[in-house]
Design a protein around this motif. Structure first.
Motif, PDB file in Angstrom:
ATOM      1  N   LYS A 175      -5.154   8.483   5.767  1.00 58.41           N
ATOM      2  CA  LYS A 175      -4.927   7.807   4.481  1.00 58.41           C
ATOM      3  C   LYS A 175      -6.137   7.962   3.576  1.00 58.41           C
ATOM      4  O   LYS A 175      -7.279   7.835   4.023  1.00 58.41           O
TER       5      LYS A 175
ATOM      6  N   LYS B  49      -0.016   1.112  -4.232  1.00 61.20           N
ATOM      7  CA  LYS B  49      -0.125  -0.250  -3.713  1.00 61.20           C
ATOM      8  C   LYS B  49      -1.040  -0.977  -4.671  1.00 61.20           C
ATOM      9  O   LYS B  49      -2.240  -0.683  -4.725  1.00 61.20           O
TER      10      LYS B  49
ATOM     11  N   SER C 259      -0.981   9.811   2.031  1.00 61.98           N
ATOM     12  CA  SER C 259      -0.886   9.802   3.498  1.00 61.98           C
ATOM     13  C   SER C 259      -0.470  11.178   3.988  1.00 61.98           C
ATOM     14  O   SER C 259       0.470  11.760   3.458  1.00 61.98           O
TER      15      SER C 259
ATOM     16  N   ARG D 210       5.081   4.267  12.593  1.00 65.08           N
ATOM     17  CA  ARG D 210       4.798   4.272  11.149  1.00 65.08           C
ATOM     18  C   ARG D 210       4.753   2.848  10.608  1.00 65.08           C
ATOM     19  O   ARG D 210       3.955   2.526   9.733  1.00 65.08           O
TER      20      ARG D 210
ATOM     21  N   GLU E  68       1.731   0.957   8.530  1.00 61.82           N
ATOM     22  CA  GLU E  68       1.924   0.362   7.196  1.00 61.82           C
ATOM     23  C   GLU E  68       1.518  -1.110   7.187  1.00 61.82           C
ATOM     24  O   GLU E  68       0.899  -1.586   6.236  1.00 61.82           O
TER      25      GLU E  68
ATOM     26  N   TYR F 235      -2.267  -1.334   7.321  1.00 65.93           N
ATOM     27  CA  TYR F 235      -2.934  -0.805   6.125  1.00 65.93           C
ATOM     28  C   TYR F 235      -2.995  -1.840   4.982  1.00 65.93           C
ATOM     29  O   TYR F 235      -3.850  -1.743   4.106  1.00 65.93           O
ATOM     30  N   HIS F 236      -2.101  -2.825   5.011  1.00 66.50           N
ATOM     31  CA  HIS F 236      -2.187  -3.903   4.009  1.00 66.50           C
ATOM     32  C   HIS F 236      -3.586  -4.496   3.958  1.00 66.50           C
ATOM     33  O   HIS F 236      -4.081  -4.864   2.903  1.00 66.50           O
TER      34      HIS F 236
END
Lengths: 427, 426
Positions: B32, B84, B91, B371, B375, B378-379
């Protein structure tokens, strides 16, 4: 209960055929949070001409009725079943294809309660004239949504090009006109014909105890009365080898053109191992010809004829089958011609080396796919309805030879079986 | 209980995140890159990962590169771009079979990490420029990608809503960039952008699967080395208080009208009332037991789909539905009534319990996929918070009816966008 072990995959599958004919499969997956269950009937949009049990005459039902029934089964006298599932922390859904209607839920708690809800709601239809009328507005919007979707129109346009008589050419949801004729009595008639347990399969995958779940399902079914069902009689008209229409161009509100080339399969009466080998052989062939590592892919991409939407697939069911190749393009006619040429000259491109490479790729893709409980349950059911075994995919792939591919290709590729559908910007 | 056990190690210029699990038959690697969304470089950034995945120094053509992936038992490689909040995130993901399930003992994880490092660190470059033909091909594909948004009316109307709603904000930029800026990109300017991004972007490497920390850290150390950097932050609070309701009606040749409504929630990921906002969204329109689904679809038969969703890092909520053009006023009226009901507390304790159960279910299901795990984790990188999934669920459990009403009253309607058929404009 029968136990089937897949050593290489480190999986165990449990199976039992219940007294009323229902096939139940359980695949424990420990370490996962989610349990996913599908309850599927071998009844889809193509089953529109059949003999209802106890009747003497075949009936023909309106287009879109299997899908309509799927919607209506969720509604009960005391509200809709979605509510009940969400109270139990589950999410529920359903889908209708050409040959199947599947009801499903996924949940990470209250699994047995949710499973009971799934089985009970599918086995207790409640249709009234009022709720049937109300649904026509909702499904009308679903149909309109697909009407505006160029990819769907392209896909269906291609199938319509291929088939003269076979009901696979009918849009799964029907039309606003055709669903307007649906009544509650017709829904009951379809239900009585196709929703008998002996025409259905229950698949459960997740962190479950197989003994306990099987017992629960058995107890549930033992409490319900089912008369033995005579064999289901469906009627299909003969279908010529040649496609119904060579080309169709749809003008739509789009900026990018789209093009799909289709080949209509002949000899679509196989099932089981033969069908599996043929389907896999043709998919290996298409991958060799059009996969991202192929010369053709690079040439088409560098010429600007294709982009990342480019795809290809061969699929077959009892009575119909087709290959499709294409995607978004700057030049739909040139793309159609090029794809057709590549397919007609396929033989020279297939080498032992390319087969071995593609097999490896397909085996890896299969391992990726079986990470997904959804994939396992849905595909297993589709395979089982065609007497194929999902867990035979890897050994069958490994056994494919150049001779298998040539045999399948010779059968598939013929001038009169080609057709083209395009979507182009409206002038 | 730890639902996900994540180990994070600071490395040279990036962090490696390891999630050890035996659930899968494959191992997943996600790279990322995060930087602020900017008008000047959004298109360069949208093009870059597609050029990187097309060829490299070791595999100078796409054919060679993809053949190598086939040999790695169909290793998958794909690019994804996301917004975001006010960040533009690239990615690059790979998934390879765990050789434990194969008869061939080739160490696929090691090869995949080496391969990905090759794409990122040793691209196909000559004399200070990317390979020219690759760049031209990918520019053409990028244009088609941008253009294709127009052809999918659901995506198009969502994009148009955001464009109208966030006019003066970076968030209005399209994740795939601006059509008008594609032509001016050269193999040189893209290479310059690449060097800059590798120097300044916030970088994270995720590895999920049946791996050992030692092995992964060792491989990462050997293959991925970057200079130290301080991640760039942005002050997105300056857009918080805007409240200028407007309605936009656009006419096109469509059969079904697409109704998209944007709200400012004024709440972001990690805020104390974020958990109440999640429950709010679930009761209002997030699920098939929600007020929107029941009233717009089941009772009034106006729509097949009607749903609301949150953009957690930007503080937005978006309603989307497909309706008959003539039912515009009725649909808006019903949707507004549901919002008013939420604001005045017209929802039951049962709806709250039900919604919490479904959200919890959804989160646990998400982390059943590799995945999904990435995700969710990654927040925390985006928000600079450190919230575990367990904490997330616990805080949601404590949400009360009063909390939800308070959240409802923070939400402002901002923009209504309607894409309607020709001749139907009122």
């Amino acid at each position: 209960m029968e136990k089937i072990t897949f050593d290489q995959l480190h999986e165990q599958l449990y199976y039992e055929k219940l007294n009323n004919g229902l096939d139940v499969y359980i695949l424990p997956k420990h370490g996962f949070n989610k349990t996913y269950a599908t309850f599927t009937t071998k009844y889809g949009s193509i089953d529109n001409h059949f003999l209802p049990p106890g009747k003497d005459d075949y009936v023909k039902v309106p287009d879109g009725i299997a899908h309509f029934l799927e919607h209506k089964l969720f509604e009960k006298e005391d509200g809709d079943v979605f509510q009940q599932f969400s109270k139990q922390g589950a999410s529920a859904n359903a889908f209708t294809s050409f040959t199947r209607t599947a009801y499903l839920f996924s949940s990470t708690s209250n699994v047995e309660q949710n499973l009971e809800t799934l089985i009970d709601f599918v086995q207790a239809p409640y249709f009234t004239e009022k709720t049937v009328e109300k649904e026509k507005g909702i499904i009308g919007q679903e149909i309109t949504m697909y009407d505006d979707n160029p990819d769907w129109r392209l896909y269906f346009g291609l199938i319509q090009n291929m088939y003269e008589n076979h009901p696979v050419k009918i849009d799964i949801a029907g039309t606003i006109e055709s669903i307007s004729h649906i009544t509650k009595d017709m829904l009951y008639e379809c239900y009585e014909t196709f929703y008998h347990p002996s025409n259905m399969l229950l698949f459960i995958v997740g962190p479950v105890d197989q003994e306990q779940v099987m017992k629960m399902v058995k107890d549930n079914q033992d409490h319900k009365e089912y008369k033995e069902l005579p064999e289901i009689k469906r009627k299909f008209e003969d279908e010529p080898v040649a496609v119904a229409q060579k080309k169709q161009v749809l003008q739509m509100n789009v900026q990018t053109s789209k093009c799909l080339v289709g080949i209509k399969a002949r000899n679509v009466t196989q099932s089981g191992k033969e069908m599996l080998k043929k389907e896999l052989s043709l998919n290996v062939m298409l991958d060799i010809l059009f996969g991202k590592s192929s010369e053709h892919y690079s040439a088409l991409y560098n010429e600007g004829l294709i982009d990342e939407t480019f795809s290809f697939d061969y699929t077959e069911e009892n009575g119909f089958g087709f290959a499709m190749v294409g995607g978004d393009t700057s030049n739909p006619d040139r793309l159609a011609d090029t794809i057709k040429k590549i397919l007609l000259e396929a033989k020279g491109t297939i080498t032992d080396e390319s087969i071995e490479r593609t097999k490896k790729k397909k085996i890896g893709a299969f391992l990726r796919a079986v990470n997904s409980p959804e994939y396992i349950a849905n595909q297993f059911t589709r395979y089982a309805f065609n007497d194929m075994d999902l867990f035979e995919v890897v050994p069958t792939l490994e056994s494919i030879t150049i001779a298998d591919i040539e045999l399948a290709a010779n059968e598939l590729i013929g001038e009169e079986q080609f057709t083209v559908c395009q979507v182009v910007p409206k002038k | 209980m730890n639902i996900i056990s994540e180990t994070v190690k600071p490395m040279a210029g990036y962090k490696v995140h390891i999630v050890k699990t035996e659930k899968y038959k494959t191992n997943t690697i996600v790279w990322k890159m995060k930087a602020p969304l900017k008008k000047e470089d959004v298109t360069l950034r949208a093009l870059l990962p597609y050029v990187l995945q097309s060829s490299s120094e070791e595999f100078p053509t796409t054919g060679k590169l993809r053949s190598y992936l086939d040999e790695l038992y169909g290793g998958s490689l794909f690019v994804d771009l996301a917004k975001k909040g006010e960040f533009h995130i690239i990615s690059l993901s790979m998934e390879v079979a765990n050789e434990k399930f194969l008869s061939d003992p080739t160490p696929l994880l090691k090869k995949a990490i080496e391969f990905l490092a090759g794409l990122l660190m040793r691209p196909n470059v000559r004399e200070g420029a990317f390979h020219k033909e690759t760049v031209e091909n990918e520019k053409r594909t990028l244009k088609q990608r941008i253009q294709s948004v127009y052809d999918d009316k659901m995506r198009y109307s969502n994009y148009r809503l955001v464009q109208e709603m966030c006019k003066e904000e970076p968030y209005s930029l399209h994740v795939h960039g601006d059509m008008n800026n594609v032509d001016s990109i050269t193999a040189e300017s893209l290479y310059e952008y690449y060097q800059n991004a590798m120097k300044t972007d916030e970088l994270d490497l995720y590895i999920v699967g049946d791996v050992t920390e030692e092995e992964v850290v060792g491989l990462a150390e050997e293959r991925f080395q970057f200079s130290e950097r301080t991640p760039q932050l942005i002050d997105s609070d300056k857009y918080k208080q805007k409240n200028n309701f407007h309605e936009v009606i656009e006419e096109q040749d469509v059969k079904q009208g697409k109704l998209n409504i944007g709200y400012r929630t004024n709440i972001k990921y990690g805020d104390e009332d974020y958990y109440a906002l999640q429950v709010f969204n679930g009761i209002f329109g997030g699920f098939s037991h929600s007020k929107l689904f029941l009233n717009v679809r089941e009772k009034a038969s106006l729509a097949y789909y009607v749903t609301s969703r949150l953009e957690s890092h930007k503080g937005l909520m978006m309603v989307m539905s497909g309706i008959d053009n003539k039912n515009y006023d009725q649909a808006i009226r019903i949707i507004n009534e549901q919002m008013d009901a939420m604001k005045s507390g017209d929802f039951s304790e049962e709806e709250i319990v039900q919604t919490k159960a479904v959200i919890k279910n959804q989160l646990l299901e998400t982390v059943d996929t590799s995945r999904g795990i990435v995700e969710i984790l990654y927040h925390n990188v985006v928000s600079k918070k450190d919230i575990s999934l367990d904490e997330w669920m616990e805080k949601m459990d404590h949400v009360t009816k009063e909390d939800i009403i308070a959240v409802a009253n923070k939400i402002n309607l901002d923009t209504i966008y309607f894409l309607t058929g020709k001749g139907d404009v009122k």
